[in-house]
Scaffold this motif. Sequence first.
Motif, PDB file in Angstrom:
ATOM      1  N   LYS A  70       2.167  33.178   7.326  1.00 53.63           N
ATOM      2  CA  LYS A  70       2.295  31.968   8.291  1.00 53.63           C
ATOM      3  C   LYS A  70       3.870  32.056   8.579  1.00 53.63           C
ATOM      4  O   LYS A  70       4.891  32.382   7.756  1.00 53.63           O
ATOM      5  N   PHE A  71       4.035  31.614   9.877  1.00 47.91           N
ATOM      6  CA  PHE A  71       5.570  31.392  10.292  1.00 47.91           C
ATOM      7  C   PHE A  71       5.838  29.889  10.993  1.00 47.91           C
ATOM      8  O   PHE A  71       5.068  29.353  11.571  1.00 47.91           O
ATOM      9  N   TYR A  72       6.905  29.474  10.572  1.00 49.02           N
ATOM     10  CA  TYR A  72       7.468  28.082  11.480  1.00 49.02           C
ATOM     11  C   TYR A  72       8.916  28.480  12.263  1.00 49.02           C
ATOM     12  O   TYR A  72       9.538  29.229  11.807  1.00 49.02           O
ATOM     13  N   GLU A  90      -3.536  38.968  19.191  1.00 47.71           N
ATOM     14  CA  GLU A  90      -3.475  39.511  17.942  1.00 47.71           C
ATOM     15  C   GLU A  90      -4.117  38.567  16.946  1.00 47.71           C
ATOM     16  O   GLU A  90      -4.293  38.838  15.885  1.00 47.71           O
ATOM     17  N   GLY A  91      -4.587  37.299  17.425  1.00 48.30           N
ATOM     18  CA  GLY A  91      -5.513  36.572  16.872  1.00 48.30           C
ATOM     19  C   GLY A  91      -4.904  35.649  15.862  1.00 48.30           C
ATOM     20  O   GLY A  91      -5.568  35.052  14.959  1.00 48.30           O
ATOM     21  N   TYR A  92      -3.633  35.201  16.260  1.00 52.24           N
ATOM     22  CA  TYR A  92      -2.910  34.285  15.563  1.00 52.24           C
ATOM     23  C   TYR A  92      -3.579  32.844  15.792  1.00 52.24           C
ATOM     24  O   TYR A  92      -3.738  32.740  17.004  1.00 52.24           O
ATOM     25  N   GLU A  93      -3.399  31.909  15.060  1.00 53.99           N
ATOM     26  CA  GLU A  93      -3.765  30.218  15.430  1.00 53.99           C
ATOM     27  C   GLU A  93      -2.278  29.756  15.518  1.00 53.99           C
ATOM     28  O   GLU A  93      -1.325  30.056  14.740  1.00 53.99           O
ATOM     29  N   SER A  94      -2.022  29.281  16.610  1.00 53.31           N
ATOM     30  CA  SER A  94      -0.915  28.257  16.981  1.00 53.31           C
ATOM     31  C   SER A  94      -1.179  27.207  17.019  1.00 53.31           C
ATOM     32  O   SER A  94      -2.149  26.556  17.487  1.00 53.31           O
ATOM     33  N   GLY A  95      -0.126  26.209  16.710  1.00 51.16           N
ATOM     34  CA  GLY A  95       0.180  24.782  16.666  1.00 51.16           C
ATOM     35  C   GLY A  95       1.248  24.166  16.602  1.00 51.16           C
ATOM     36  O   GLY A  95       2.325  24.837  16.522  1.00 51.16           O
ATOM     37  N   PHE A  96       1.504  22.985  16.696  1.00 49.09           N
ATOM     38  CA  PHE A  96       2.805  22.415  16.394  1.00 49.09           C
ATOM     39  C   PHE A  96       2.490  21.002  15.671  1.00 49.09           C
ATOM     40  O   PHE A  96       1.303  20.172  15.668  1.00 49.09           O
ATOM     41  N   ASN A  97       3.458  20.697  14.855  1.00 51.53           N
ATOM     42  CA  ASN A  97       3.731  19.189  14.151  1.00 51.53           C
ATOM     43  C   ASN A  97       4.658  18.365  14.692  1.00 51.53           C
ATOM     44  O   ASN A  97       5.523  19.029  15.457  1.00 51.53           O
ATOM     45  N   GLU A  98       4.621  17.219  14.749  1.00 48.92           N
ATOM     46  CA  GLU A  98       5.579  16.214  15.017  1.00 48.92           C
ATOM     47  C   GLU A  98       6.002  15.366  13.830  1.00 48.92           C
ATOM     48  O   GLU A  98       5.319  15.178  12.829  1.00 48.92           O
ATOM     49  N   TYR A 244       6.746  24.241  16.167  1.00 49.64           N
ATOM     50  CA  TYR A 244       5.685  25.038  16.355  1.00 49.64           C
ATOM     51  C   TYR A 244       5.305  25.994  14.911  1.00 49.64           C
ATOM     52  O   TYR A 244       6.296  26.187  14.128  1.00 49.64           O
ATOM     53  N   GLU A 245       4.104  26.436  14.587  1.00 46.92           N
ATOM     54  CA  GLU A 245       3.912  27.218  13.763  1.00 46.92           C
ATOM     55  C   GLU A 245       2.759  28.108  14.198  1.00 46.92           C
ATOM     56  O   GLU A 245       1.897  27.837  15.066  1.00 46.92           O
ATOM     57  N   VAL A 246       2.780  29.201  13.725  1.00 50.51           N
ATOM     58  CA  VAL A 246       1.558  30.202  13.721  1.00 50.51           C
ATOM     59  C   VAL A 246       0.997  30.892  12.433  1.00 50.51           C
ATOM     60  O   VAL A 246       1.792  30.857  11.541  1.00 50.51           O
TER      61      VAL A 246
END
Length: 251
Positions: A70-72, A90-98, A244-246
């Motif tokens: 996991k990466f921030y 590569e099949g990473y899930e990505s998203g972001f927090n607020e 963002y995070e993945v």
Amino acid sequence: MKEITFEHIYNPGHEIGENDLYKHIHFPEMLTRYDSNFLEFKKHPTLAEFKEAAHFLREFHQSKGQKHVKFYFPQDTKLTEELMDYFTREGYESGFNELYSIETGQFPSIDDNSDIEVKAVTDSELDAYLAFQYSQDLEYGEAFANQKVDMHKRNFQNPRLMQLLAFYKGTPAGSVDVIIEDHTAEIDGLMVHESFQKKGIGARLQQFVMKQFPDKTVILVADGEDTPRLMYQKQNYRYLGFRYEVQKVYE
């Protein structure tokens, strides 16, 4: 007080390494908690830098029996198209927090409801709180839920943390943890059991925090792609930024 950023958000993980590019956070007490075992980039990496960092974290986690990476990324920094394309391939899930904050006097007033009672967890409520959390955490597997029980028990002993349990007509229906700092009170893990949603339980858990800590700024992190963030906006929370995070989970 300085401007509130994601750096103010509590994480039980331990910083075990740092270089010019990233910080390495590890939580041996709960290896399955992705949010406490990660690399946090201090600046936006190139694709080559990310690949090298990902290789390092994958090998480190494998040595500990962990199956994820996991990466921030730095606050208020969007990911490049090159990185996003790579994550997709590569099949990473990505998203972001607020990140949000509110001064307690700005929270909308709510009428009392005799069906709903919010309590700070003491010895009397601890078993009910643990059972409620366990039932919610089972969604992520029995091993995860069991490890969370141990974590909740440690948190119960931590004077910086307050655990709240909401009852609807005497039945545990919702919970939240509050991380208490000098100037802030952070709302973390706010949840309401699906059987008791849309009854105002989440709002009353927040109201309890506002009344308990009237001189602090209340802060929280919301999923940037989920509906609770809209609730917070309607409740007068102020948007402070995004991150963002993945992550990738290996078989």
